[in-house]
Write an enzyme that holds these catalytic residues in place. Structure first.
Site, PDB file in Angstrom:
ATOM      1  NE  ARG A 118      -4.105  -1.958   1.884  1.00 19.79           N
ATOM      2  CZ  ARG A 118      -4.057  -3.021   2.792  1.00 19.79           C
ATOM      3  NH1 ARG A 118      -3.185  -2.888   3.814  1.00 19.79           N
ATOM      4  NH2 ARG A 118      -5.041  -3.941   2.601  1.00 19.79           N
ATOM      5  CE  LYS A 140      -0.812  13.511 -14.919  1.00 23.40           C
ATOM      6  NZ  LYS A 140      -1.276  13.870 -16.395  1.00 23.40           N
ATOM      7  CD  GLU A 182       6.119  15.347 -23.204  1.00 23.97           C
ATOM      8  OE1 GLU A 182       5.427  16.464 -22.781  1.00 23.97           O
ATOM      9  OE2 GLU A 182       5.731  14.261 -23.266  1.00 23.97           O
ATOM     10  CE  LYS A 224       4.472  17.216 -14.570  1.00 19.21           C
ATOM     11  NZ  LYS A 224       4.744  15.912 -15.313  1.00 19.21           N
ATOM     12  CD  GLU A 234      -4.256  15.863 -16.023  1.00 15.25           C
ATOM     13  OE1 GLU A 234      -3.196  15.368 -15.864  1.00 15.25           O
ATOM     14  OE2 GLU A 234      -5.201  15.468 -17.024  1.00 15.25           O
ATOM     15  NE  ARG A 238       0.066  16.697 -13.514  1.00 17.52           N
ATOM     16  CZ  ARG A 238       0.755  15.747 -12.480  1.00 17.52           C
ATOM     17  NH1 ARG A 238       0.540  15.855 -11.192  1.00 17.52           N
ATOM     18  NH2 ARG A 238       1.742  15.029 -13.027  1.00 17.52           N
ATOM     19  CG  ASN A 242      -2.605  15.905 -20.347  1.00 14.27           C
ATOM     20  OD1 ASN A 242      -1.474  15.284 -20.064  1.00 14.27           O
ATOM     21  ND2 ASN A 242      -3.519  15.951 -19.555  1.00 14.27           N
ATOM     22  CG  HIS A 245       0.273  14.427 -23.936  1.00 17.21           C
ATOM     23  ND1 HIS A 245       0.834  15.687 -24.106  1.00 17.21           N
ATOM     24  CD2 HIS A 245       1.177  13.629 -23.305  1.00 17.21           C
ATOM     25  CE1 HIS A 245       2.158  15.806 -23.392  1.00 17.21           C
ATOM     26  NE2 HIS A 245       2.324  14.500 -22.957  1.00 17.21           N
ATOM     27  CG  HIS A 249      -1.699   9.536 -24.964  1.00 19.02           C
ATOM     28  ND1 HIS A 249      -2.281   9.840 -23.741  1.00 19.02           N
ATOM     29  CD2 HIS A 249      -0.327   9.714 -24.620  1.00 19.02           C
ATOM     30  CE1 HIS A 249      -1.349  10.187 -22.940  1.00 19.02           C
ATOM     31  NE2 HIS A 249      -0.332   9.979 -23.422  1.00 19.02           N
ATOM     32  CG  HIS A 262       5.484   9.889 -24.683  1.00 16.07           C
ATOM     33  ND1 HIS A 262       3.962   9.747 -24.694  1.00 16.07           N
ATOM     34  CD2 HIS A 262       5.691  11.136 -24.051  1.00 16.07           C
ATOM     35  CE1 HIS A 262       3.396  10.869 -23.850  1.00 16.07           C
ATOM     36  NE2 HIS A 262       4.445  11.856 -23.579  1.00 16.07           N
TER      37      HIS A 262
HETATM   38  P1  NAD Z   1      12.280   5.820 -22.276  1.00 17.93           P
HETATM   39  O1  NAD Z   1      12.343   5.553 -20.932  1.00 17.93           O
HETATM   40  O2  NAD Z   1      11.916   4.549 -23.034  1.00 17.93           O
HETATM   41  O3  NAD Z   1      13.843   6.195 -22.541  1.00 17.93           O
HETATM   42  C1  NAD Z   1      14.303   6.232 -23.860  1.00 17.93           C
HETATM   43  C2  NAD Z   1      15.375   5.331 -24.305  1.00 17.93           C
HETATM   44  O4  NAD Z   1      16.542   5.821 -23.902  1.00 17.93           O
HETATM   45  C3  NAD Z   1      15.273   3.955 -23.910  1.00 17.93           C
HETATM   46  O5  NAD Z   1      15.837   3.187 -24.705  1.00 17.93           O
HETATM   47  C4  NAD Z   1      16.130   4.087 -22.434  1.00 17.93           C
HETATM   48  O6  NAD Z   1      16.639   3.023 -22.105  1.00 17.93           O
HETATM   49  C5  NAD Z   1      17.078   5.004 -23.028  1.00 17.93           C
HETATM   50  N1  NAD Z   1      18.269   5.682 -22.115  1.00 17.93           N
HETATM   51  C6  NAD Z   1      17.615   6.254 -21.022  1.00 17.93           C
HETATM   52  N2  NAD Z   1      18.451   6.923 -20.267  1.00 17.93           N
HETATM   53  C7  NAD Z   1      19.705   6.901 -21.363  1.00 17.93           C
HETATM   54  C8  NAD Z   1      20.910   7.593 -21.134  1.00 17.93           C
HETATM   55  N3  NAD Z   1      21.167   8.422 -20.252  1.00 17.93           N
HETATM   56  N4  NAD Z   1      21.830   7.407 -22.198  1.00 17.93           N
HETATM   57  C9  NAD Z   1      21.432   6.473 -23.225  1.00 17.93           C
HETATM   58  N5  NAD Z   1      20.210   5.959 -23.404  1.00 17.93           N
HETATM   59  C10 NAD Z   1      19.400   6.126 -22.208  1.00 17.93           C
HETATM   60  O7  NAD Z   1      11.424   6.943 -22.793  1.00 17.93           O
HETATM   61  P2  NAD Z   1      11.465   8.518 -22.274  1.00 17.93           P
HETATM   62  O8  NAD Z   1      11.195   9.173 -23.283  1.00 17.93           O
HETATM   63  O9  NAD Z   1      12.331   8.893 -21.241  1.00 17.93           O
HETATM   64  O10 NAD Z   1      10.008   8.497 -21.373  1.00 17.93           O
HETATM   65  C11 NAD Z   1       8.919   8.359 -22.015  1.00 17.93           C
HETATM   66  C12 NAD Z   1       7.858   7.479 -21.013  1.00 17.93           C
HETATM   67  O11 NAD Z   1       7.425   8.633 -20.229  1.00 17.93           O
HETATM   68  C13 NAD Z   1       6.373   7.037 -21.861  1.00 17.93           C
HETATM   69  O12 NAD Z   1       5.966   5.918 -21.218  1.00 17.93           O
HETATM   70  C14 NAD Z   1       5.461   8.401 -21.343  1.00 17.93           C
HETATM   71  O13 NAD Z   1       4.030   7.822 -21.157  1.00 17.93           O
HETATM   72  C15 NAD Z   1       6.093   8.473 -20.046  1.00 17.93           C
HETATM   73  N6  NAD Z   1       5.890  10.093 -19.504  1.00 17.93           N
HETATM   74  C16 NAD Z   1       5.163  10.111 -18.223  1.00 17.93           C
HETATM   75  C17 NAD Z   1       4.988  11.390 -17.883  1.00 17.93           C
HETATM   76  C18 NAD Z   1       4.644  11.594 -16.244  1.00 17.93           C
HETATM   77  O14 NAD Z   1       4.121  12.462 -15.941  1.00 17.93           O
HETATM   78  N7  NAD Z   1       4.865  10.538 -15.520  1.00 17.93           N
HETATM   79  C19 NAD Z   1       5.099  12.430 -18.487  1.00 17.93           C
HETATM   80  C20 NAD Z   1       5.590  12.286 -19.768  1.00 17.93           C
HETATM   81  C21 NAD Z   1       5.800  11.033 -20.244  1.00 17.93           C
HETATM   82  N1  GLY Z   2       2.796  14.972 -18.465  1.00 17.59           N
HETATM   83  C1  GLY Z   2       1.931  15.718 -17.998  1.00 17.59           C
HETATM   84  C2  GLY Z   2       1.350  15.811 -16.470  1.00 17.59           C
HETATM   85  O1  GLY Z   2       2.228  15.246 -15.798  1.00 17.59           O
HETATM   86  O2  GLY Z   2       0.570  16.242 -15.924  1.00 17.59           O
END
Ligand code: NAD
Ligand code: GLY
Length: 363
Positions: A118, A140, A182, A224, A234, A238, A242, A245, A249, A262
């Site tokens: 939990r 998130k 972003e 942010k 949100e 917030r 998006n 998005h 998405h 993404h």
């Molecule tokens: P990712 O985590 O897949 O990383 C991108 C690639 O880079 C991967 O292959 C990873 O292994 C590699 N990598 C990571 N760090 C590295 C480094 N320092 N050097 C070399 N390679 C490296 O993708 P991302 O773009 O970081 O994140 C995308 C994800 O984030 C999506 O799932 C999206 O939905 C999510 N997201 C979440 C939020 C949130 O608020 N939680 C906001 C935006 C996006």
């Molecule tokens: N990436 C959008 C949010 O965190 O609200």
């Protein structure tokens, strides 16, 4: 080093932004607590930074879970694997998880932390630009479902975020650009002067020039943090984060997770949102055109969505978007650069024109 605080009462936490932070043992120490430490990372990041992080944490007893890389693994099956490790290893409530990776590792780790026993503590060490400017901040967490992106999750805040700009040096150029989508988003929804600075300095920023990255990450995190402090769950402002998005998405899900990054689908989605905003008569046509130009020409990001997604596919996928209400799709749209709104009840004909516009988007 800069520190940006996310003000959420007793769940407030700092975001540390700077160079060489993964060698600064004093920085992370106060946030570790007394329990066991489990690092969650993946098979691309582990060979690059896992040993450095373990070194940083010595003499603590530290174990790790190394996940396969990729968005396709952002699933409940991966969460289940982490639960298996935690339960078999008899990790108790004092355990802290550390997410070492991009947004995928961060979202997965946060959700495992939110739900194991939990809720246990976690720390974000984002290693991609996208994770440093967006996903590691704001709480998130979650995973994808084959019927929709990020459909299962929780709001759950980390104890701290450590954004070491030096880790971006190993990031492939395509991933830098995905993160910059972003970054542009913050300018478009909230801060016209930041957008024009990003436009004027696109050559250096597009290459993730170290002289620019601290300011980029700091400005995005400040924006942010401000928005999250006002609307953590949100229910209002917030949702502006998006922008792009809802379209993005749908493209990500329709194309199969992992086909497009993404951030790339966010870039396409922002061009579509600008196009729809201008068809509605809200956004000046010249501004819509300049948004496409900055995304496509200054930053060399993919600006046009794949041609093989039908209008019906878009409508089906977008109607289950988290912002949708009673089947009405709600979009983040622009009144001008730096001024965004969330609106539903959008004229179906205009929406279809945007979905069918192809290379004529924003022209
Ligand atoms: P990712 O985590 O897949 O990383 C991108 C690639 O880079 C991967 O292959 C990873 O292994 C590699 N990598 C990571 N760090 C590295 C480094 N320092 N050097 C070399 N390679 C490296 O993708 P991302 O773009 O970081 O994140 C995308 C994800 O984030 C999506 O799932 C999206 O939905 C999510 N997201 C979440 C939020 C949130 O608020 N939680 C906001 C935006 C996006
Ligand atoms: N990436 C959008 C949010 O965190 O609200």
């Amino acid at each position: 080093m800069f520190t940006v605080n996310v003000d959420l009462g007793e769940r407030s936490y700092p975001i540390f932004i700077g160079n060489d932070l993964l060698n600064d043992a004093d920085l992370i120490q106060p946030y570790l607590g007394e329990g066991r430490v489990l690092i969650i990372t993946n098979d691309v990041v582990a060979p690059l930074y896992l040993e450095q992080l373990k070194q940083l944490l010595t003499p603590r007893q530290v174990e790790e879970v190394i996940l396969p890389d990729g968005e396709v693994h952002k699933t409940l099956a991966t969460i289940s694997h982490i639960y298996d490790v935690l339960l078999r290893g008899k990790y108790d409530r004092n355990t802290i998880l550390i997410a070492l990776g991009g947004g995928v590792v961060g979202d997965i780790t946060g959700f495992a932390a939110a739900t194991y026993l939990r809720g246990i503590n976690f720390i974000q060490i984002p290693t991609t630009l996208l994770a440093q400017v967006d996903s590691s901040v704001g709480g998130k967490t979650g995973v994808n479902h084959e019927l929709g992106k990020n459909m299962i999750g929780a709001f759950y805040q980390p104890r701290c975020v450590i954004a070491d700009i030096d880790l971006l040096r190993s990031l492939p150029q395509r991933e830098i650009k995905a993160g910059l989508a972003e970054v542009l988003k913050y300018g478009l929804v909230y801060d016209a002067s930041f957008f024009s600075w990003l436009t004027q300095n696109s050559e250096l920023i597009g290459k993730a020039d170290p002289s620019m990255m601290s300011r980029v990450v700091k400005t995005c995190c400040e924006t942010k943090a401000d928005i999250v402090a006002k609307d953590e769950k949100e229910s209002g402002i917030r949702a502006l984060l998006n922008l792009g998005h809802t379209f993005g998405h749908a493209i990500e899900t329709a194309s199969g997770y992992g086909t497009w990054l993404h951030g790339e689908t966010v870039a396409m989605g922002m061009v579509m949102a600008a196009d729809l905003s201008s068809r509605l008569g809200w956004l000046d046509k010249a501004q819509a055109r300049s948004i496409r130009r900055v995304i496509e020409e200054n930053y060399g990001m993919p600006a046009l969505p794949p041609a093989d997604i039908s209008v019906q596919q878009y409508l089906d996928l977008m109607s289950s978007d988290k912002k949708a209400e009673k089947g009405d799709i709600r979009f983040v749209l622009l009144r001008s650069i730096g001024d965004a709104v969330v609106e539903g009840g959008i004229d179906r004909n205009l929406l279809e024109e945007t979905l069918l516009a192809g290379d004529q988007l924003c022209l």
